[in-house]
Scaffold this motif. Structure first.
Motif, PDB file in Angstrom:
ATOM      1  N   ARG A  34       0.888  -1.203   0.511  1.00  0.00           N
ATOM      2  CA  ARG A  34       0.217   0.512  -0.429  1.00  0.00           C
ATOM      3  C   ARG A  34       0.981   1.117   0.176  1.00  0.00           C
ATOM      4  O   ARG A  34       0.541   2.278   0.658  1.00  0.00           O
ATOM      5  CB  ARG A  34      -1.037   0.069   0.950  1.00  0.00           C
ATOM      6  CG  ARG A  34      -1.765  -1.159   1.071  1.00  0.00           C
ATOM      7  CD  ARG A  34      -2.571  -1.147   2.620  1.00  0.00           C
ATOM      8  NE  ARG A  34      -3.608  -3.006   2.691  1.00  0.00           N
ATOM      9  CZ  ARG A  34      -3.988  -2.426   3.282  1.00  0.00           C
ATOM     10  NH1 ARG A  34      -4.294  -1.766   4.031  1.00  0.00           N
ATOM     11  NH2 ARG A  34      -4.849  -4.399   3.337  1.00  0.00           N
ATOM     12  N   SER A  35       2.121   1.254   0.229  1.00  0.00           N
ATOM     13  CA  SER A  35       3.201   2.365   0.423  1.00  0.00           C
ATOM     14  C   SER A  35       2.864   3.155   1.073  1.00  0.00           C
ATOM     15  O   SER A  35       2.373   4.512   1.161  1.00  0.00           O
ATOM     16  CB  SER A  35       2.954   3.178  -1.129  1.00  0.00           C
ATOM     17  OG  SER A  35       3.302   2.163  -2.348  1.00  0.00           O
ATOM     18  N   GLU A  36       2.319   2.577   2.148  1.00  0.00           N
ATOM     19  CA  GLU A  36       2.582   3.519   3.671  1.00  0.00           C
ATOM     20  C   GLU A  36       2.982   2.980   4.472  1.00  0.00           C
ATOM     21  O   GLU A  36       3.904   1.989   4.946  1.00  0.00           O
ATOM     22  CB  GLU A  36       1.334   2.869   3.676  1.00  0.00           C
ATOM     23  CG  GLU A  36      -0.326   3.585   2.730  1.00  0.00           C
ATOM     24  CD  GLU A  36      -1.640   2.884   3.976  1.00  0.00           C
ATOM     25  OE1 GLU A  36      -1.419   1.879   5.066  1.00  0.00           O
ATOM     26  OE2 GLU A  36      -2.743   3.288   2.690  1.00  0.00           O
ATOM     27  N   GLU A  37       3.761   4.304   5.506  1.00  0.00           N
ATOM     28  CA  GLU A  37       4.407   3.575   6.364  1.00  0.00           C
ATOM     29  C   GLU A  37       3.538   4.721   7.814  1.00  0.00           C
ATOM     30  O   GLU A  37       3.416   5.599   7.309  1.00  0.00           O
ATOM     31  CB  GLU A  37       6.314   3.781   6.783  1.00  0.00           C
ATOM     32  CG  GLU A  37       7.048   4.152   7.296  1.00  0.00           C
ATOM     33  CD  GLU A  37       7.833   4.645   6.974  1.00  0.00           C
ATOM     34  OE1 GLU A  37       8.960   4.697   8.121  1.00  0.00           O
ATOM     35  OE2 GLU A  37       8.895   3.991   6.149  1.00  0.00           O
ATOM     36  N   SER A  38       3.528   3.534   8.830  1.00  0.00           N
ATOM     37  CA  SER A  38       3.677   4.342  10.019  1.00  0.00           C
ATOM     38  C   SER A  38       3.973   3.625  11.087  1.00  0.00           C
ATOM     39  O   SER A  38       4.520   3.110  11.490  1.00  0.00           O
ATOM     40  CB  SER A  38       1.002   3.964  10.076  1.00  0.00           C
ATOM     41  OG  SER A  38       1.446   2.959  10.188  1.00  0.00           O
ATOM     42  N   ALA A  39       4.000   4.798  12.726  1.00  0.00           N
ATOM     43  CA  ALA A  39       3.706   4.031  13.907  1.00  0.00           C
ATOM     44  C   ALA A  39       2.311   4.049  14.672  1.00  0.00           C
ATOM     45  O   ALA A  39       2.427   4.635  15.009  1.00  0.00           O
ATOM     46  CB  ALA A  39       4.685   5.246  14.367  1.00  0.00           C
ATOM     47  N   PRO A  40       1.816   3.017  14.745  1.00  0.00           N
ATOM     48  CA  PRO A  40       0.742   3.074  14.825  1.00  0.00           C
ATOM     49  C   PRO A  40       0.543   2.620  16.552  1.00  0.00           C
ATOM     50  O   PRO A  40      -0.891   3.088  17.224  1.00  0.00           O
ATOM     51  CB  PRO A  40      -0.390   1.530  14.223  1.00  0.00           C
ATOM     52  CG  PRO A  40       1.219   0.676  13.986  1.00  0.00           C
ATOM     53  CD  PRO A  40       2.529   1.579  13.758  1.00  0.00           C
ATOM     54  N   GLY A  41       1.331   2.522  16.898  1.00  0.00           N
ATOM     55  CA  GLY A  41       0.839   2.126  18.064  1.00  0.00           C
ATOM     56  C   GLY A  41       0.945   0.501  18.855  1.00  0.00           C
ATOM     57  O   GLY A  41       1.123  -0.134  19.688  1.00  0.00           O
ATOM     58  N   GLU A  42      -0.417   0.076  17.599  1.00  0.00           N
ATOM     59  CA  GLU A  42      -0.608  -1.551  17.872  1.00  0.00           C
ATOM     60  C   GLU A  42      -1.423  -2.037  16.451  1.00  0.00           C
ATOM     61  O   GLU A  42      -2.372  -1.276  15.746  1.00  0.00           O
ATOM     62  CB  GLU A  42      -2.166  -1.566  18.947  1.00  0.00           C
ATOM     63  CG  GLU A  42      -2.521  -3.163  18.947  1.00  0.00           C
ATOM     64  CD  GLU A  42      -3.817  -2.497  20.379  1.00  0.00           C
ATOM     65  OE1 GLU A  42      -2.913  -3.138  21.574  1.00  0.00           O
ATOM     66  OE2 GLU A  42      -4.717  -2.659  20.482  1.00  0.00           O
ATOM     67  N   VAL A  43      -1.268  -3.285  16.284  1.00  0.00           N
ATOM     68  CA  VAL A  43      -1.857  -4.022  14.990  1.00  0.00           C
ATOM     69  C   VAL A  43      -2.651  -4.957  15.206  1.00  0.00           C
ATOM     70  O   VAL A  43      -0.902  -5.594  16.383  1.00  0.00           O
ATOM     71  CB  VAL A  43      -0.761  -3.814  14.223  1.00  0.00           C
ATOM     72  CG1 VAL A  43      -0.457  -2.429  13.245  1.00  0.00           C
ATOM     73  CG2 VAL A  43       0.966  -4.463  13.675  1.00  0.00           C
ATOM     74  N   TRP A  44      -2.937  -5.400  14.866  1.00  0.00           N
ATOM     75  CA  TRP A  44      -4.162  -6.971  15.170  1.00  0.00           C
ATOM     76  C   TRP A  44      -3.409  -7.875  13.424  1.00  0.00           C
ATOM     77  O   TRP A  44      -4.274  -7.619  12.810  1.00  0.00           O
ATOM     78  CB  TRP A  44      -4.950  -7.650  15.008  1.00  0.00           C
ATOM     79  CG  TRP A  44      -4.933  -6.695  16.713  1.00  0.00           C
ATOM     80  CD1 TRP A  44      -5.609  -4.948  17.099  1.00  0.00           C
ATOM     81  CD2 TRP A  44      -5.260  -7.504  17.595  1.00  0.00           C
ATOM     82  NE1 TRP A  44      -5.927  -4.978  18.200  1.00  0.00           N
ATOM     83  CE2 TRP A  44      -5.574  -6.703  18.680  1.00  0.00           C
ATOM     84  CE3 TRP A  44      -5.024  -8.353  18.634  1.00  0.00           C
ATOM     85  CZ2 TRP A  44      -5.946  -7.093  20.109  1.00  0.00           C
ATOM     86  CZ3 TRP A  44      -5.829  -9.403  19.432  1.00  0.00           C
ATOM     87  CH2 TRP A  44      -5.617  -8.231  21.050  1.00  0.00           C
ATOM     88  N   LEU A  45      -3.079  -8.537  13.229  1.00  0.00           N
ATOM     89  CA  LEU A  45      -2.404  -8.971  12.110  1.00  0.00           C
ATOM     90  C   LEU A  45      -2.695 -10.630  12.119  1.00  0.00           C
ATOM     91  O   LEU A  45      -2.932 -11.308  13.034  1.00  0.00           O
ATOM     92  CB  LEU A  45      -0.729  -9.577  12.112  1.00  0.00           C
ATOM     93  CG  LEU A  45       0.078  -8.669  11.477  1.00  0.00           C
ATOM     94  CD1 LEU A  45       1.810  -8.096  11.605  1.00  0.00           C
ATOM     95  CD2 LEU A  45      -0.431  -6.742  10.785  1.00  0.00           C
ATOM     96  N   CYS A  46      -3.483 -11.043  10.580  1.00  0.00           N
ATOM     97  CA  CYS A  46      -4.171 -12.323  10.283  1.00  0.00           C
ATOM     98  C   CYS A  46      -2.955 -13.203   9.946  1.00  0.00           C
ATOM     99  O   CYS A  46      -2.386 -13.267   9.250  1.00  0.00           O
ATOM    100  CB  CYS A  46      -4.798 -11.893   8.752  1.00  0.00           C
ATOM    101  SG  CYS A  46      -5.630 -13.226   8.331  1.00  0.00           S
TER     102      CYS A  46
END
Length: 64
Positions: A34-46
């Motif tokens: 997706r050509s994205e970069e972020s610092a989300p703090g929390e993610v849930w990966l499938c």
């Protein structure tokens, strides 16, 4: 002692039973598709492969 290790870590990766990976802490997430970069703090990966928003979990694993 386990609690002290978690406090010292910048990133925590939690493997949930029958569900996604939970990643939390201070990290950078690079999504090259997706050509994205972020610092989300929390993610849930499938982990089940059923999510329509891969690599992120959308809860599809619950529909078994």
């Amino acid at each position: 002692m386990e609690e002290k290790k978690a406090e010292a870590s910048e990133v925590i990766v939690e493997v949930t039973t029958g569900g996604p990976l939970r990643i939390s802490g201070n990290f950078i997430l690079k999504d090259l598709k997706r050509s994205e970069e972020s610092a989300p703090g929390e993610v849930w990966l499938c982990r089940c492969g059923k999510s329509s928003d891969k690599p992120y979990c959308d809860g599809s694993h619950r529909n078994k």
